[in-house]
Write a protein that holds these residues in place. Structure first.
Motif, mmCIF file in Angstrom:
data_model
loop_
_atom_site.group_PDB
_atom_site.id
_atom_site.type_symbol
_atom_site.label_atom_id
_atom_site.label_comp_id
_atom_site.label_asym_id
_atom_site.label_seq_id
_atom_site.Cartn_x
_atom_site.Cartn_y
_atom_site.Cartn_z
ATOM 1 N N UNK A 1 0.820 -1.194 0.000
ATOM 2 C CA UNK A 1 0.000 0.000 0.000
ATOM 3 C C UNK A 1 0.861 1.254 0.000
ATOM 4 N N UNK A 2 2.160 1.096 0.108
ATOM 5 C CA UNK A 2 3.054 2.244 0.158
ATOM 6 C C UNK A 2 4.149 2.099 -0.885
ATOM 7 N N UNK B 1 -2.319 8.881 -6.236
ATOM 8 C CA UNK B 1 -3.703 8.571 -6.607
ATOM 9 C C UNK B 1 -3.783 7.670 -7.831
ATOM 10 N N UNK B 2 -2.941 7.932 -8.833
ATOM 11 C CA UNK B 2 -2.984 7.128 -10.059
ATOM 12 C C UNK B 2 -2.559 5.694 -9.787
ATOM 13 N N UNK B 3 -1.487 5.504 -9.041
ATOM 14 C CA UNK B 3 -1.044 4.150 -8.701
ATOM 15 C C UNK B 3 -2.065 3.432 -7.836
ATOM 16 N N UNK B 4 -2.680 4.157 -6.918
ATOM 17 C CA UNK B 4 -3.693 3.570 -6.056
ATOM 18 C C UNK B 4 -4.889 3.107 -6.886
ATOM 19 N N UNK B 5 -5.301 3.922 -7.852
ATOM 20 C CA UNK B 5 -6.427 3.552 -8.713
ATOM 21 C C UNK B 5 -6.092 2.303 -9.532
ATOM 22 N N UNK B 6 -4.881 2.233 -10.045
ATOM 23 C CA UNK B 6 -4.448 1.060 -10.819
ATOM 24 C C UNK B 6 -4.437 -0.177 -9.922
ATOM 25 N N UNK C 1 -7.997 -1.373 -9.235
ATOM 26 C CA UNK C 1 -8.567 -2.070 -10.409
ATOM 27 C C UNK C 1 -7.941 -3.443 -10.577
ATOM 28 N N UNK C 2 -6.642 -3.555 -10.356
ATOM 29 C CA UNK C 2 -5.960 -4.846 -10.512
ATOM 30 C C UNK C 2 -6.496 -5.860 -9.505
ATOM 31 N N UNK C 3 -6.656 -5.442 -8.260
ATOM 32 C CA UNK C 3 -7.212 -6.337 -7.233
ATOM 33 C C UNK C 3 -8.620 -6.763 -7.633
ATOM 34 N N UNK C 4 -9.434 -5.807 -8.052
ATOM 35 C CA UNK C 4 -10.810 -6.102 -8.456
ATOM 36 C C UNK C 4 -10.876 -7.088 -9.604
ATOM 37 N N UNK D 1 -13.166 -1.837 -8.526
ATOM 38 C CA UNK D 1 -12.004 -0.997 -8.261
ATOM 39 C C UNK D 1 -12.356 0.342 -7.647
ATOM 40 N N UNK D 2 -13.526 0.423 -7.045
ATOM 41 C CA UNK D 2 -13.951 1.665 -6.409
ATOM 42 C C UNK D 2 -13.304 1.815 -5.042
ATOM 43 N N UNK D 3 -13.205 0.703 -4.320
ATOM 44 C CA UNK D 3 -12.567 0.731 -3.000
ATOM 45 C C UNK D 3 -11.469 -0.330 -2.943
#
Length: 92
Positions: free
Chosen positions: A5-6, A14-19, A22-25, A59-61
């Motif tokens: 997560x870090x 934010x961009x890496x977190x969004x990716x 989505x990858x987890x989802x 990939x929303x949360x």
């Protein structure tokens, strides 16, 4: 390689977190459908609401680590399977 997560500099951007979300989802959807499970079935096995699972899959949360472990167990996956990258992974 295990994603965290870090980053080395602190929290993910934010961009890496969004990716990452989505990858987890996508991984959860992939494994769930491979097992022939519905969202309702997986949600029940992982002790989540279907709504919460849907948000994770879209990939929303980003699920908490404990939730990921519950999902991995419900899917019959080894621990950290949802966050590990494979050699060929760009997309699941």
């Amino acid at each position: 390689m295990v994603l965290g997560y870090r980053t080395e500099r602190g929290q993910m951007g934010d961009e890496n977190n969004a990716v990452f979300k989505r990858r987890i989802g996508r991984k959860i959807v992939y494994y769930r459908t491979q097992m022939g499970m519905t969202q309702d079935e997986l949600a029940a096995k992982a002790e989540l609401s279907r709504t919460a699972l849907g948000k994770i899959e879209r990939g929303i949360v980003l699920p908490k680590y404990a939730t990921m472990i519950l999902l991995e167990k419900a899917l019959g996956l080894p621990e950290n399977a949802l966050v590990e990258l494979t050699e060929t992974e760009g997309e699941v």
